[in-house]
Design an enzyme around this catalytic site. Sequence first.
Site, PDB file in Angstrom:
ATOM      1  CB  CYS A  34      -1.704   2.185   5.783  1.00 28.86           C
ATOM      2  SG  CYS A  34      -1.346   1.193   4.304  1.00 28.86           S
ATOM      3  CG  HIS A  79      -1.906  -1.093   1.244  1.00 29.30           C
ATOM      4  ND1 HIS A  79      -3.024  -1.051   2.038  1.00 29.30           N
ATOM      5  CD2 HIS A  79      -1.967  -2.273   0.569  1.00 29.30           C
ATOM      6  CE1 HIS A  79      -3.734  -2.153   1.860  1.00 29.30           C
ATOM      7  NE2 HIS A  79      -3.101  -2.910   0.979  1.00 29.30           N
ATOM      8  CD  GLU A  89      -1.774   4.951   2.717  1.00 32.26           C
ATOM      9  OE1 GLU A  89      -2.783   5.601   2.436  1.00 32.26           O
ATOM     10  OE2 GLU A  89      -1.625   3.761   2.345  1.00 32.26           O
TER      11      GLU A  89
END
Length: 162
Positions: A95, A62, A64
């Site tokens: 995240c 992801h 982040e």
Amino acid sequence: MTHTTPSPEILDSYFTPAVAVTIEGMRAGTGGPFGATLVNADGEIVVAVGNTVIKDTDISGHAEMVAVREACRKLDTLDLSGHVMYATCEPCPMCVGVMMWAGITTCYYASTFVDAGENGFSDVHLRKFLDGSDTSTLDMIHLDAGREDCASIWTEFQALSK
């Protein structure tokens, strides 16, 4: 915690690189519709990244998460205290966890988890599991006996930490 929202010009300077790299990754077929920019306490961009789930065949890629990983490597630290995350979409629980572990205490985001869900990226099952309203998605089973080998790791850790 209360924060004053940065000016539109400052927000643009941080979101624009994240949007650009995210669109680039989507067009190349290497990433999904999520991006993030991590900024240091002086307002300087440390990294601007897109999601790398497809490129790396890594479900944890992801934006982040990638931003934190890249920043930690670039700055040679595990402590990103004082840094601020700018995410194109509301971060998922994973995240949020990695930002907290890294010491990041502020994250500005644009789209919401509802927007993500409406586009095929729902994390509602994670949110419900973590708030305790639906534990059917994962059985977490604590083995409280017979794993002395696992318990010995803590003894070794303590010895090596002295």
